[in-house]
Design a protein around this motif. Sequence first.
Motif, short mmCIF file in Angstrom:
data_model
loop_
_atom_site.label_atom_id
_atom_site.label_comp_id
_atom_site.label_asym_id
_atom_site.label_seq_id
_atom_site.Cartn_x
_atom_site.Cartn_y
_atom_site.Cartn_z
N PHE A 220 0.89 -1.16 0.00
CA PHE A 220 0.00 0.00 0.00
C PHE A 220 0.93 1.20 0.00
O PHE A 220 1.94 1.20 0.70
CB PHE A 220 -0.88 0.05 1.26
N ARG A 221 0.58 2.24 -0.77
CA ARG A 221 1.42 3.43 -0.83
C ARG A 221 0.57 4.68 -0.57
O ARG A 221 -0.52 4.80 -1.10
CB ARG A 221 2.06 3.56 -2.21
N ALA A 222 1.15 5.57 0.25
CA ALA A 222 0.50 6.85 0.56
C ALA A 222 1.59 7.91 0.65
O ALA A 222 2.78 7.59 0.57
CB ALA A 222 -0.26 6.74 1.88
N GLU A 223 1.18 9.17 0.85
CA GLU A 223 2.15 10.25 0.95
C GLU A 223 3.13 10.00 2.09
O GLU A 223 4.29 10.37 2.01
CB GLU A 223 1.45 11.60 1.18
N ASP B 98 4.26 -2.84 3.69
CA ASP B 98 4.57 -4.12 3.06
C ASP B 98 3.54 -5.14 3.53
O ASP B 98 3.28 -5.25 4.73
CB ASP B 98 5.97 -4.61 3.47
N CYS B 99 2.98 -5.89 2.59
CA CYS B 99 1.91 -6.82 2.92
C CYS B 99 2.08 -8.15 2.17
O CYS B 99 2.73 -8.20 1.13
CB CYS B 99 0.55 -6.24 2.53
N TRP C 126 0.52 -6.77 7.58
CA TRP C 126 0.61 -5.31 7.47
C TRP C 126 1.86 -4.89 8.23
O TRP C 126 1.86 -4.91 9.46
CB TRP C 126 -0.65 -4.70 8.08
N SER C 127 2.93 -4.60 7.51
CA SER C 127 4.21 -4.27 8.13
C SER C 127 4.64 -2.87 7.73
O SER C 127 4.84 -2.60 6.55
CB SER C 127 5.28 -5.27 7.70
#
Length: 137
Positions: free
Chosen positions: A53-56, A61-62, A77-78
């Motif tokens: 998952f990427r955000a600002e 890492d999943c 969910w790391s």
Amino acid sequence: MNATAPELRTVVIERDFPHPPEKLWRALTQPHLIEAWLMKSDFMPVAGHHFHFRAEWGAVDCMVTEVAPQRTLAYTWSAYGLESVVTWTLEPSASGTLLRMEQSGFRPDQEQAYQGAKFGWQKFFGALEQVLATEAA
């Protein structure tokens, strides 16, 4: 010295949505829909699939650990020292689908991450509601 493991905490959010499980499943598993309510990702609903998952603020890492279409989805969910597991459970209800999200694995010294998750998932659920309301069935 106490040899027992520290007590891990879990964030749980449940909400009844007026939509069938199939519609919620799509919102949880299709990358363009996930991006609309959660974050950009290269998710695929395949056990063993590694994704991000990427955000600002950074990336998570999943790895997908469980897939039972329209019933259960789980992934690791790391991020920033947090090693947790997010489990989604969909259950048909009188009004549509009861969606349960459980993020487990917060250590006692991860209060900021725990509180952030409690706040963040409420916000994400609100965004999910908007996506479901506007997305064609």
